[in-house]
Enzyme design. Structure first.
Site, PDB file in Angstrom:
ATOM      1  N   ASP A  17       0.882  -1.198  -0.164  1.00  0.00           N
ATOM      2  CA  ASP A  17       0.023  -0.116   0.005  1.00  0.00           C
ATOM      3  C   ASP A  17       0.757   1.260  -0.051  1.00  0.00           C
ATOM      4  OD1 ASP A  17      -2.266   1.525   0.014  1.00  0.00           O
ATOM      5  OD2 ASP A  17      -2.908   1.362   2.205  1.00  0.00           O
TER       6      ASP A  17
ATOM      7  N   ASN B 124       1.308   3.434  -3.190  1.00  0.00           N
ATOM      8  CA  ASN B 124       1.966   3.792  -4.246  1.00  0.00           C
ATOM      9  C   ASN B 124       1.590   5.288  -4.438  1.00  0.00           C
ATOM     10  OD1 ASN B 124       2.967   1.237  -4.371  1.00  0.00           O
ATOM     11  ND2 ASN B 124       1.675   0.688  -6.182  1.00  0.00           N
ATOM     12  N   GLY B 125       0.092   5.285  -4.505  1.00  0.00           N
ATOM     13  CA  GLY B 125      -0.352   6.774  -4.747  1.00  0.00           C
ATOM     14  C   GLY B 125       0.180   7.666  -3.911  1.00  0.00           C
ATOM     15  N   ARG B 126       0.339   7.619  -2.799  1.00  0.00           N
ATOM     16  CA  ARG B 126       0.879   8.759  -1.896  1.00  0.00           C
ATOM     17  C   ARG B 126       2.461   9.031  -2.240  1.00  0.00           C
ATOM     18  NH1 ARG B 126      -1.071   5.963   3.360  1.00  0.00           N
ATOM     19  NH2 ARG B 126      -1.825   4.636   1.952  1.00  0.00           N
TER      20      ARG B 126
ATOM     21  N   GLU C 132     -11.752  -5.655  -5.180  1.00  0.00           N
ATOM     22  CA  GLU C 132     -12.530  -4.439  -5.121  1.00  0.00           C
ATOM     23  C   GLU C 132     -11.873  -3.193  -5.969  1.00  0.00           C
ATOM     24  OE1 GLU C 132     -11.787  -6.311  -2.351  1.00  0.00           O
ATOM     25  OE2 GLU C 132     -13.932  -6.900  -2.315  1.00  0.00           O
ATOM     26  N   ASN C 133     -10.649  -3.364  -6.493  1.00  0.00           N
ATOM     27  CA  ASN C 133      -9.818  -2.472  -7.063  1.00  0.00           C
ATOM     28  C   ASN C 133     -10.493  -1.958  -8.549  1.00  0.00           C
ATOM     29  OD1 ASN C 133      -6.436  -3.491  -6.080  1.00  0.00           O
ATOM     30  ND2 ASN C 133      -7.809  -1.790  -5.223  1.00  0.00           N
TER      31      ASN C 133
ATOM     32  N   ARG D 166     -11.622   1.609  -9.041  1.00  0.00           N
ATOM     33  CA  ARG D 166     -10.955   2.835  -9.326  1.00  0.00           C
ATOM     34  C   ARG D 166     -11.124   3.194 -10.706  1.00  0.00           C
ATOM     35  NH1 ARG D 166      -5.144   2.213  -5.894  1.00  0.00           N
ATOM     36  NH2 ARG D 166      -6.024   1.513  -4.168  1.00  0.00           N
TER      37      ARG D 166
ATOM     38  N   ARG E  30      -5.301  -2.413   8.490  1.00  0.00           N
ATOM     39  CA  ARG E  30      -6.563  -3.285   8.132  1.00  0.00           C
ATOM     40  C   ARG E  30      -6.218  -4.258   7.103  1.00  0.00           C
ATOM     41  NH1 ARG E  30      -7.724   1.855   6.287  1.00  0.00           N
ATOM     42  NH2 ARG E  30      -7.438   1.950   3.976  1.00  0.00           N
ATOM     43  N   LEU E  31      -7.047  -5.363   7.089  1.00  0.00           N
ATOM     44  CA  LEU E  31      -6.563  -6.570   6.304  1.00  0.00           C
ATOM     45  C   LEU E  31      -7.269  -6.408   4.831  1.00  0.00           C
ATOM     46  CD1 LEU E  31      -6.757  -9.389   8.582  1.00  0.00           C
ATOM     47  CD2 LEU E  31      -4.758  -8.030   8.187  1.00  0.00           C
TER      48      LEU E  31
END
Ligand code: FPP
Length: 228
Positions: A16, A18-20, A63-64, A67, A182-183
């Site tokens: 998690d 990459n965007g930031r 869920e991606n 996007r 979170r998972l």
């Protein structure tokens, strides 16, 4: 295969941040994902050097799809290029590719690429790189329970035998980068007794030393599996 000093055989990572990472540099999100792929390459090599049998990476969740279309297409493009361009690297490092999740529902060209890569790497033995693609743990559990019910009683053993990870060693350590705790629907069944490790490091900044630190943390934990 002998178990290394840290005692872990199977590590999974929720990659998690990459965007930031990109935002901090005033770059488009795709630049963050590209840097994320570089981190994948480095960490797969490190996993072999650190004696891991399996490294499971959460690359694209079920869920991606929510996007923006452009980002989904960027991610799929990166994935295809990664699989294509790294086949030689997998051979050189004795890496067997595995894909978990509902990947057969992806576009036919992606499915064909994956099938070819699975076939080409099936004889490799040092490390298994399991990429979670179109993966959601609840979906995996529904599929596993349905398959278990079709063969008889729904027991824990029967469900486990039908999980996407059925042929892998138990999950020892689950890492999530970027400070989120979170998972996110990843390996929910397999995490039942896994150690959880959260780091603030953004995925593109996650280095072999960070993996070694997580394994060091794991080595110092006392796992009780519900006992005393
Ligand atoms: C999370 O960052 C990352 C993803 C949703 C995708 C992970 C994909 C890769 C690292 C590239 C492809 C993978 C392989 C195995 C080749 P985010 O975009 O949610 O970051 P943010 O929370 O900072 O916005």
């Amino acid at each position: 295969m002998s178990v290394p000093d840290h005692g872990a055989r199977h590590v999974a990572i929720i990659m998690d941040g990459n965007g930031r990472w990109a935002k901090k540099r005033f770059l488009p999100r795709v630049a963050g994902h590209r840097a994320g792929v570089e981190a994948v390459r480095t960490i797969v090599r490190a996993a072999g050097d650190l004696g891991l049998e399996v490294l499971t990476l959460y690359a694209f969740s079920s869920e991606n799809w929510k996007r923006p279309e452009e980002e989904v297409s960027d991610l799929m493009g990166l994935m295809k290029r990664f699989i294509l361009s790294d086949l030689d690297e997998f051979a050189a490092n004795d890496v067997k590719l595995k894909v978990i999740g509902n990947w057969r529902a992806l576009a036919p060209d992606v499915v064909a690429l994956i099938e070819n890569a699975l076939d080409r790497t099936s004889g490799n033995k040092r490390t298994t790189l399991a990429v979670a693609l179109n993966y959601g743990a609840q979906d995996e559990l529904v599929r596993a329970a349905t398959a278990a019910a079709a063969t008889g009683a729904i027991t824990a053993e029967a469900i486990e035998a039908h999980l996407d990870t059925a042929d892998m060693p138990p999950l020892d350590l689950l890492i999530r980068t970027s400070g989120e705790v979170r998972l996110s629907n990843f390996l929910l069944w397999q995490s039942a007794y896994a150690e959880l490790y959260f780091t603030d490091r953004l995925w593109p900044d996650f280095k072999p030393a960070d993996l070694a630190a997580a394994l060091d943390h794991f080595a110092r934990r006392e796992r009780r599996y519900g006992g005393l």
